[in-house]
Design a protein around this motif. Structure first.
Motif, PDB file in Angstrom:
ATOM      1  N   VAL B 100      51.062  40.726  63.492  1.00 49.77           N
ATOM      2  CA  VAL B 100      51.932  40.656  64.766  1.00 49.77           C
ATOM      3  C   VAL B 100      50.976  41.442  65.767  1.00 49.77           C
ATOM      4  CG1 VAL B 100      54.001  41.553  65.840  1.00 49.77           C
ATOM      5  CG2 VAL B 100      54.097  40.264  63.520  1.00 49.77           C
ATOM      6  N   LEU B 101      50.623  42.859  65.346  1.00 50.67           N
ATOM      7  CA  LEU B 101      49.954  43.636  66.447  1.00 50.67           C
ATOM      8  C   LEU B 101      48.581  42.924  66.603  1.00 50.67           C
ATOM      9  CD1 LEU B 101      50.933  47.006  64.810  1.00 50.67           C
ATOM     10  CD2 LEU B 101      51.923  45.821  66.813  1.00 50.67           C
ATOM     11  N   ALA B 102      47.779  42.271  65.835  1.00 49.32           N
ATOM     12  CA  ALA B 102      46.770  41.758  66.141  1.00 49.32           C
ATOM     13  C   ALA B 102      46.838  40.215  66.937  1.00 49.32           C
ATOM     14  CB  ALA B 102      45.723  41.410  64.853  1.00 49.32           C
ATOM     15  N   HIS B 103      47.675  39.808  66.779  1.00 46.74           N
ATOM     16  CA  HIS B 103      48.031  38.316  67.295  1.00 46.74           C
ATOM     17  C   HIS B 103      48.757  38.107  68.617  1.00 46.74           C
ATOM     18  CE1 HIS B 103      47.208  33.882  66.883  1.00 46.74           C
ATOM     19  NE2 HIS B 103      48.772  33.744  66.959  1.00 46.74           N
ATOM     20  N   TYR B 104      49.845  38.723  68.494  1.00 45.65           N
ATOM     21  CA  TYR B 104      50.915  38.605  69.863  1.00 45.65           C
ATOM     22  C   TYR B 104      50.459  39.610  70.875  1.00 45.65           C
ATOM     23  CZ  TYR B 104      53.159  35.488  66.219  1.00 45.65           C
ATOM     24  OH  TYR B 104      53.298  34.694  65.197  1.00 45.65           O
ATOM     25  N   GLU B 176      45.995  28.552  67.274  1.00 43.75           N
ATOM     26  CA  GLU B 176      46.215  27.623  68.209  1.00 43.75           C
ATOM     27  C   GLU B 176      46.018  26.072  67.826  1.00 43.75           C
ATOM     28  OE1 GLU B 176      47.316  28.643  71.058  1.00 43.75           O
ATOM     29  OE2 GLU B 176      46.808  30.564  71.327  1.00 43.75           O
ATOM     30  N   ALA B 177      44.999  25.774  67.034  1.00 43.55           N
ATOM     31  CA  ALA B 177      44.874  24.536  66.619  1.00 43.55           C
ATOM     32  C   ALA B 177      45.884  24.089  65.552  1.00 43.55           C
ATOM     33  CB  ALA B 177      43.531  24.418  65.895  1.00 43.55           C
ATOM     34  N   ALA B 178      46.323  25.017  64.519  1.00 47.05           N
ATOM     35  CA  ALA B 178      47.563  25.081  63.723  1.00 47.05           C
ATOM     36  C   ALA B 178      48.712  24.706  64.320  1.00 47.05           C
ATOM     37  CB  ALA B 178      47.501  26.144  62.732  1.00 47.05           C
ATOM     38  N   ARG B 179      48.911  25.502  65.415  1.00 41.76           N
ATOM     39  CA  ARG B 179      50.161  25.285  66.310  1.00 41.76           C
ATOM     40  C   ARG B 179      50.347  23.944  66.830  1.00 41.76           C
ATOM     41  NH1 ARG B 179      49.580  30.439  68.927  1.00 41.76           N
ATOM     42  NH2 ARG B 179      50.560  32.006  67.268  1.00 41.76           N
ATOM     43  N   ILE B 180      49.310  23.448  67.349  1.00 42.86           N
ATOM     44  CA  ILE B 180      49.409  22.062  67.946  1.00 42.86           C
ATOM     45  C   ILE B 180      49.872  21.074  66.881  1.00 42.86           C
ATOM     46  CG2 ILE B 180      47.945  20.185  68.693  1.00 42.86           C
ATOM     47  CD1 ILE B 180      46.529  22.416  70.504  1.00 42.86           C
ATOM     48  N   ASP B 181      49.230  21.129  65.596  1.00 40.21           N
ATOM     49  CA  ASP B 181      49.797  20.358  64.418  1.00 40.21           C
ATOM     50  C   ASP B 181      51.155  20.749  63.937  1.00 40.21           C
ATOM     51  OD1 ASP B 181      47.212  19.335  64.527  1.00 40.21           O
ATOM     52  OD2 ASP B 181      46.239  20.539  62.629  1.00 40.21           O
ATOM     53  N   GLY B 182      51.859  21.448  64.418  1.00 38.49           N
ATOM     54  CA  GLY B 182      53.270  21.951  64.359  1.00 38.49           C
ATOM     55  C   GLY B 182      53.311  22.957  63.107  1.00 38.49           C
ATOM     56  N   CYS B 183      52.571  23.701  62.904  1.00 37.95           N
ATOM     57  CA  CYS B 183      52.647  24.778  61.880  1.00 37.95           C
ATOM     58  C   CYS B 183      53.447  25.920  62.507  1.00 37.95           C
ATOM     59  CB  CYS B 183      51.039  25.488  61.761  1.00 37.95           C
ATOM     60  SG  CYS B 183      51.135  26.228  60.381  1.00 37.95           S
ATOM     61  N   GLU B 185      55.202  29.668  62.671  1.00 40.29           N
ATOM     62  CA  GLU B 185      54.276  31.005  62.892  1.00 40.29           C
ATOM     63  C   GLU B 185      54.113  31.682  61.549  1.00 40.29           C
ATOM     64  OE1 GLU B 185      53.372  32.326  66.119  1.00 40.29           O
ATOM     65  OE2 GLU B 185      53.808  30.032  66.536  1.00 40.29           O
ATOM     66  N   PHE B 186      55.157  31.802  60.822  1.00 42.14           N
ATOM     67  CA  PHE B 186      54.999  32.338  59.303  1.00 42.14           C
ATOM     68  C   PHE B 186      53.829  31.670  58.647  1.00 42.14           C
ATOM     69  CE2 PHE B 186      55.714  33.191  54.914  1.00 42.14           C
ATOM     70  CZ  PHE B 186      55.907  34.725  55.086  1.00 42.14           C
TER      71      PHE B 186
END
Lengths: 290, 281
Positions: B100-104, B176-183, B185-186
């Motif tokens: 969380v601290l590294a990514h958000y 970001e790429a994973a998010r576009i694929d609908g991944c 957050e967990f």
């Protein structure tokens, strides 16, 4: 979308933060409160303001422990740091057996302080212990003594055991620092003799500054945390001659049930470390900006 | 100066250095070597003849005695029962908060990060009384759980610091790429960040294993029964039981060090990486 993601972030953090508040942050603050009270652990704490702190500075045992902590700190800042740096410089090359030497020097670090306390307790044993046996064999009989029962030497006897554990850590940190310096620079300093010393002082040491900062912070914090060895080797004795603040706090709070008074010792210990903690956090912030 | 001269000068220098270092290391390891020799002898022999005498007999009795009568076997078992769940717990929680601290990016991020870092540096004494009381309150005083909880939570400071800094080096584009694929957050945490952080987890895990395993202070404060004590507090009890039977005490200490010794032998690389990476950043 963005705010959703922030919600997720906080959701993930909830567990860790609640636990950290419960076991670390909350307790720290509560101890600060307890330090302002008279408290035996059973009846409810009675607020007495700064009385505990007044009393601390009139308590000869507290003063002895504080002075011992300072002696510990000074010994730690000199012996392990110099020895660790020298060893790191000597071992920062491809000499035969290099890896084994390094492993041997930092191996005491994996032993628990209690094990080291016991092993060194045996070394210091007056009858048949390693140190006195060795002194007798090499004809220095007059130096033999009860190392842990003589108030004059007991503190340094414990510090020696702690140094034995700490040197390896310092060496590792300096070795990591030396890796960032080109080998040519170091080689040149070593081969050149007299002017090599100058090169060491003016070129290598300044380049080692980041490692040195870490070494100092780690060493200072370790020396204020000194507890395990003192507690297990002498319990601070004889007559508190080897006591340190961390052990005194434990005795006052958990043996004498003076929890408010014990709490005030903990607060003093924290205040002593506070400047270094802030310094460390500032270093970290600087890294963040870079 | 000719090349040959430098070469031989260097060679002589190295030979002297080698001998010096070898002697130093022999003296350095004398406490350990002396302990092994002591543990193999009888106390009567040592008292009568001193350490540097020729042993009358060599025996494993001291190891046997400390293991069973001295309960070192039991204490070691307790240490594992405490260390393993605490280690897994702290790695999981710290990986999560580190992620969380590294990514958000959010308000309070740096503040929380500094809280974790500051927390890892405080003296344990400032936690002792309240943690003792909290454990009493939760009915986990004098149980394995009391120890598991304090280790798991306290060590989060260092682990979060360590893992957060490592995870900062993982490119955001992967997530970001994973998010576009609908991944979810967990799943980004579990299937991208965690596997990529394996080297850091190995380093910090190795270090934490020895730290938790070697803890004495919390065992002293949170455990009363001998049968529940981890090996560090156990050795202190052993000291009370066998007052000056140093041969048994030393044998017990050697047995107590086997687990961390094995870690050191097989995971040395991670151990060193942990120490240098953790403090160098």
């Amino acid at each position: 979308m963005k705010s959703n993601r922030n919600k997720t972030a906080w959701f993930f953090l909830t567990g860790p933060l609640v636990l950290y508040l419960g076991w670390v942050i909350g307790p720290s603050l509560y101890t600060v409160y307890l330090s302002l009270t008279k408290y035996d652990g059973l009846s409810s704490p009675e607020f007495i303001g700064l009385k505990n702190f007044y009393r601390l500075f009139q308590d000869p045992v507290f003063i002895t422990s504080l002075v011992n902590n300072i002696k510990w700190l000074l010994s730690f800042l000199v012996i392990p740091v110099v020895l660790g740096l020298v060893l790191a410089l000597l071992l920062n090359n491809q000499i035969k057996g290099n890896k084994l030497f390094k492993a041997a020097i930092y191996s005491p670090m994996i032993l628990s302080p209690i094990v080291i306390g016991l092993l060194w307790g045996w070394i210091y044993e007056p009858a048949g212990g390693l140190l006195n046996s060795t002194l007798s064999v090499i004809g220095l009989n007059y130096l033999t003594r009860g190392w842990l029962s003589d108030p004059e030497v007991v503190l340094y006897a414990i510090i020696a055991a702690a140094v034995w554990r700490h040197v390896g850590y310092v060496m590792i940190l300096f070795l990591a620092g030396l890796k960032t310096i080109p080998l040519v620079v170091i080689e040149a300093a070593r081969v050149d003799g007299a002017s090599g010393w100058k090169k060491f002082w003016h070129i290598i040491l300044p380049m080692l500054r980041p490692a040195t900062v870490i070494v100092f912070v780690v060493t200072i914090i370790q020396s204020f945390r000194a507890f395990d060895m003192v507690n297990s080797m002498t319990e601070g004795g004889p007559f508190n001659s080897s006591n340190v603040l961390a052990n005194l706090m434990y005795i006052e709070a958990f043996k004498n049930y003076r929890m408010g008074y014990g709490g005030s010792i903990a607060v003093i210990l924290f205040l002593l470390m506070f400047a270094f903690i802030v310094f460390y956090l500032k270093q970290i912030m600087k890294n963040e900006v870079d | 100066m000719g090349e040959l001269a430098i070469f031989s000068k260097k060679q002589i220098g190295n030979a002297i250095l080698f001998v010096l270092l070898l002697s130093f290391v022999i003296v350095w390891l004398l406490p350990v070597g002396g302990a092994i020799l002591t543990a193999l002898r009888s106390m009567d022999d040592l008292i009568a003849n001193g350490f540097w005498s020729k042993p009358e007999v060599l025996t494993f009795d001291n190891f046997r005695e400390s293991w069973s009568t001295g309960m070192v076997g039991r204490y070691l078992f307790n240490s594992f029962i405490v260390t393993i769940p605490a280690l897994i717990g702290t790695l999981f929680l710290s990986a999560l908060s580190g992620f969380v601290l590294a990514h958000y990016r959010f308000k309070g991020n740096i503040f929380i990060y500094l809280t974790f870092v500051g927390g890892m540096l405080i003296p344990y004494q400032i936690l002792m009384i309240p943690v003792f009381q909290l454990s009493n309150f939760l009915n986990i005083y004098n149980t394995y759980w009391g120890l598991v909880m304090i280790h798991m939570v306290f060590q989060m400071g260092f682990c979060t610091f360590f893992l957060r800094n490592f995870m900062r080096t993982i490119p955001v584009e992967l997530a970001e790429a994973a998010r576009i694929d609908g991944c979810s957050e967990f799943r980004i945490f579990w299937q991208i960040y965690l596997p990529l952080s394996k080297p850091a987890l190995a380093a910090v895990g190795t270090l934490e294993f020895t730290w938790i395993f070697n803890d004495y202070l919390w065992a002293l404060v949170l455990i009363r029964n001998d049968s529940l004590k981890p090996v560090t507090a156990g050795l202190a009890s052993l000291r009370g039981q066998f007052i000056s039977s140093w041969t048994i005490l030393v044998a017990g200490s050697l047995l107590a060090s086997i687990p961390t010794l094995l870690v050191f032998i097989f995971l040395q690389r991670y151990f060193i990486e942990g120490l240098t990476m953790g403090s160098g950043k």
